[in-house]
Write an enzyme that holds these catalytic residues in place. Structure first.
Site, PDB file in Angstrom:
ATOM      1  N   GLU A  76     -10.394   3.788   3.923  1.00  0.00           N
ATOM      2  CA  GLU A  76      -9.478   4.556   2.925  1.00  0.00           C
ATOM      3  C   GLU A  76     -10.169   4.309   1.731  1.00  0.00           C
ATOM      4  O   GLU A  76      -9.848   3.177   1.200  1.00  0.00           O
ATOM      5  CB  GLU A  76      -8.235   4.141   3.314  1.00  0.00           C
ATOM      6  N   LYS A 124      -4.324  -2.227  10.129  1.00  0.00           N
ATOM      7  CA  LYS A 124      -5.022  -2.491   8.809  1.00  0.00           C
ATOM      8  C   LYS A 124      -4.974  -3.943   8.389  1.00  0.00           C
ATOM      9  O   LYS A 124      -5.808  -4.042   7.428  1.00  0.00           O
ATOM     10  CB  LYS A 124      -3.782  -1.754   7.739  1.00  0.00           C
ATOM     11  N   ARG A 158      -7.845   3.377  13.581  1.00  0.00           N
ATOM     12  CA  ARG A 158      -6.992   4.484  13.848  1.00  0.00           C
ATOM     13  C   ARG A 158      -6.284   4.491  15.186  1.00  0.00           C
ATOM     14  O   ARG A 158      -5.201   4.804  15.303  1.00  0.00           O
ATOM     15  CB  ARG A 158      -7.711   5.784  13.450  1.00  0.00           C
ATOM     16  N   GLN A 204      -3.824   1.886  15.096  1.00  0.00           N
ATOM     17  CA  GLN A 204      -2.563   2.329  14.175  1.00  0.00           C
ATOM     18  C   GLN A 204      -1.937   3.456  15.044  1.00  0.00           C
ATOM     19  O   GLN A 204      -0.489   3.342  14.874  1.00  0.00           O
ATOM     20  CB  GLN A 204      -3.248   2.929  13.080  1.00  0.00           C
ATOM     21  N   GLU A 219      -9.637  12.423   7.955  1.00  0.00           N
ATOM     22  CA  GLU A 219      -9.461  13.821   7.103  1.00  0.00           C
ATOM     23  C   GLU A 219     -10.829  14.536   7.385  1.00  0.00           C
ATOM     24  O   GLU A 219     -10.889  15.670   7.744  1.00  0.00           O
ATOM     25  CB  GLU A 219      -9.025  13.724   5.750  1.00  0.00           C
ATOM     26  N   THR A 222      -9.307  -5.979   3.968  1.00  0.00           N
ATOM     27  CA  THR A 222      -9.385  -5.018   2.891  1.00  0.00           C
ATOM     28  C   THR A 222     -10.304  -5.453   1.886  1.00  0.00           C
ATOM     29  O   THR A 222     -10.333  -6.495   1.605  1.00  0.00           O
ATOM     30  CB  THR A 222      -7.698  -5.164   2.264  1.00  0.00           C
ATOM     31  N   ASP A 264       0.885  -1.307  -0.150  1.00  0.00           N
ATOM     32  CA  ASP A 264      -0.100   0.083   0.072  1.00  0.00           C
ATOM     33  C   ASP A 264       0.935   1.085   0.116  1.00  0.00           C
ATOM     34  O   ASP A 264       1.597   1.411   1.020  1.00  0.00           O
ATOM     35  CB  ASP A 264      -1.033  -0.098   1.170  1.00  0.00           C
ATOM     36  N   ASP A 324      -9.006   0.408   2.083  1.00  0.00           N
ATOM     37  CA  ASP A 324      -8.081  -0.052   3.055  1.00  0.00           C
ATOM     38  C   ASP A 324      -8.459   0.261   4.370  1.00  0.00           C
ATOM     39  O   ASP A 324      -7.900   1.263   5.128  1.00  0.00           O
ATOM     40  CB  ASP A 324      -6.711   0.696   2.835  1.00  0.00           C
ATOM     41  N   GLU A 369      -9.295   4.163  -2.001  1.00  0.00           N
ATOM     42  CA  GLU A 369      -8.171   3.769  -2.955  1.00  0.00           C
ATOM     43  C   GLU A 369      -8.248   3.075  -4.272  1.00  0.00           C
ATOM     44  O   GLU A 369      -9.392   2.486  -4.313  1.00  0.00           O
ATOM     45  CB  GLU A 369      -7.158   3.033  -1.901  1.00  0.00           C
ATOM     46  N   HIS A 408      -3.681  13.898   0.571  1.00  0.00           N
ATOM     47  CA  HIS A 408      -3.977  12.760   1.712  1.00  0.00           C
ATOM     48  C   HIS A 408      -2.694  12.916   2.466  1.00  0.00           C
ATOM     49  O   HIS A 408      -2.915  12.888   3.952  1.00  0.00           O
ATOM     50  CB  HIS A 408      -4.169  11.561   1.303  1.00  0.00           C
TER      51      HIS A 408
HETATM   52 MN    MN Z   1      -3.875   2.786   2.917  1.00  0.00          MN
END
Ligand code: MN
Length: 448
Positions: free
Chosen positions: A210, A264, A248, A251, A385, A268, A138, A244, A212, A145
């Protein structure tokens, strides 16, 4: 180099599968994405098919009609397998030959009688992963971002010094990638609540998505032999949407110094239809221009061809729907829309960088773009975000509010390409619903 526009992109093509011509159809005859399917609840094997309108063409079943020859036949013979790996490994000239043959076949009324028995209504089918994924990497290629996320932790200096010199990435987890529609339980993990001095082992409280795009590697490179940036396009078979999912709080506690891990690797999600680089030819566009103060990439990551057509102009959207919204018959709420053209690094540059030390990428490997965000509100590809790291809440049309995802929230990504003079093509959806946390040491109770 970047693949050219040819007769398979002609907007005047007329396919004898009527649903391929419906306005806004994701899968017109100019698209022809590959996926792996079987009839739902059937005991038959998964095999490779091509989406056309609301049907799936069972490619290996068409072989018996004797309509393929040469390289197209070699490619079609790869499609009886329960994964696209063999077709991916067959290389760009065979991919293109098969695409040309399929396009001709689906536009030729005189073979409709022979081919139509090999079409299966999508509504009767289930999809599985496009490929056996040996490796999943990834990246972090959206500078917006990277800036938005970095500014939460380093307001004055959001980008780290390497960002404009190389496409930053981490090694993701291939085994927990699932196809769209597979729901998953909120993961447990170790997290440090604000103000606490001892971590907890608990279900994540900050579950995020996420947005992607995932690129699927075609031909492998030999270990020890790098792929040049100009040769990298030929290694790319196609793209899907990729979620993804990220915890948080896990993480934040675990990621230093070695990067993302359990925050993560629990899930997925990818969309089932691989949109080939051949189908994307009309939608290639110049790579985003670097800022005047930005360094030019080092020569092994730079190419004139990328400046002209290195990017893909794709429109992406994130929608969310809570259980209450679903129960009350509400449509999913759009949270973000953005463009793939905003990427700071192209997929070719990611492949060139990935292999620049001799690392071998293999057919079926998955390369994520990193979270896709634009420059301002309404374009962000993650709740991190949108809510500034959980500091602000937003409202759903049901009256509920969110910072991160609640149980039973459904997240759906969609995307399409359009350009004057060409037919719009879509990716199909990438969707999954968050199931409540379950005790982590019980035997599985749902399909995994
Ligand atoms: Mn990602």
């Amino acid at each position: 180099l970047i693949r050219s526009v040819d007769q398979t992109h002609d907007p005047a093509l007329r396919c004898w599968v009527g649903s391929a011509h419906l306005p806004g159809a994701d899968f017109p005859v100019q698209n022809l994405p590959f996926g792996v399917f079987r009839r739902r609840a059937a005991s038959e094997r998964f095999r490779c098919g091509v989406a056309i309108g609301d049907r799936i063409l069972d490619v290996s079943a068409v072989l018996g009609a004797g309509l393929f020859s040469g390289e197209a036949r070699v490619a079609a013979e790869c499609c009886g397998e329960p994964a696209l790996n063999r077709l991916m490994a067959a290389g760009p000239s065979r991919w293109k030959a098969l695409r040309v043959a399929l396009s001709a076949m689906l536009c030729d009324e005189t073979v409709a009688g022979a081919v139509s028995p090999c079409l299966v209504p999508m509504s009767y089918t289930e999809m599985t992963l496009p490929a056996r994924i040996g490796g999943y990497t990834d990246f972090f290629a959206s500078i917006h971002h990277a800036t938005n996320a970095g500014s939460l932790f380093r307001p004055d200096n959001p980008l780290l010094p390497n960002y404009k010199w190389l496409p930053v990435a981490y090694n993701g987890r291939a085994s927990s990638v699932r196809v769209s529609g597979h729901d998953f339980h909120r993961p447990w993990g170790q997290l440090m609540p604000p103000g606490a001095t001892t971590p907890l082992f608990a279900p994540t409280r900050k579950l995020d998505y996420e947005l992607e795009v995932g690129a699927w590697i075609g031909e492998s490179n030999v270990l020890g032999c790098a792929v040049s940036v100009d040769a990298a396009e030929d290694r790319l078979f196609g793209i899907t949407l990729l979620n993804d999912w990220s915890a948080r709080d896990l993480q934040a506690w675990e990621y230093q110094p070695l990067g993302p891990f359990l925050g993560k690797s629990f899930a997925t999600t990818v969309s089932p239809w691989v949109i080939t680089l051949d189908a994307l030819s009309p939608f290639r566009c110049p790579q985003a221009v670097r800022g005047p103060a930005d360094p030019a990439p080092l020569p092994h990551l730079d190419s004139a061809a990328l400046h002209d057509r290195g990017a893909i102009d794709m429109h992406l959207e994130v929608c969310v729907r809570s259980k209450r919204m679903k129960d009350e018959g509400m449509e999913p709420m759009s949270l973000s829309r953005n463009r793939l053209t905003d990427l700071y690094w192209t997929f070719s540059q990611m492949v060139a960088h990935h292999t620049s030390n001799g690392c071998n990428l293999e057919a079926g490997d998955l390369v994520g773009s990193g979270t896709l965000s634009g420059a301002g509100p309404g374009t962000y590809g993650s709740l991190l975000e949108i809510t500034r790291g959980g500091q602000t809440r937003f409202a759903l049309p049901s009256g509920e509010t969110r910072t991160y995802l609640d149980d039973a929230d459904e997240v759906t990504f969609t995307a399409f390409c359009e350009r004057a003079g060409f037919v719009r093509i879509g990716t199909g959806a990438c969707t999954a619903t968050v199931l409540p946390a379950r005790p982590p040491y019980l035997a599985p109770t749902v399909a995994v």
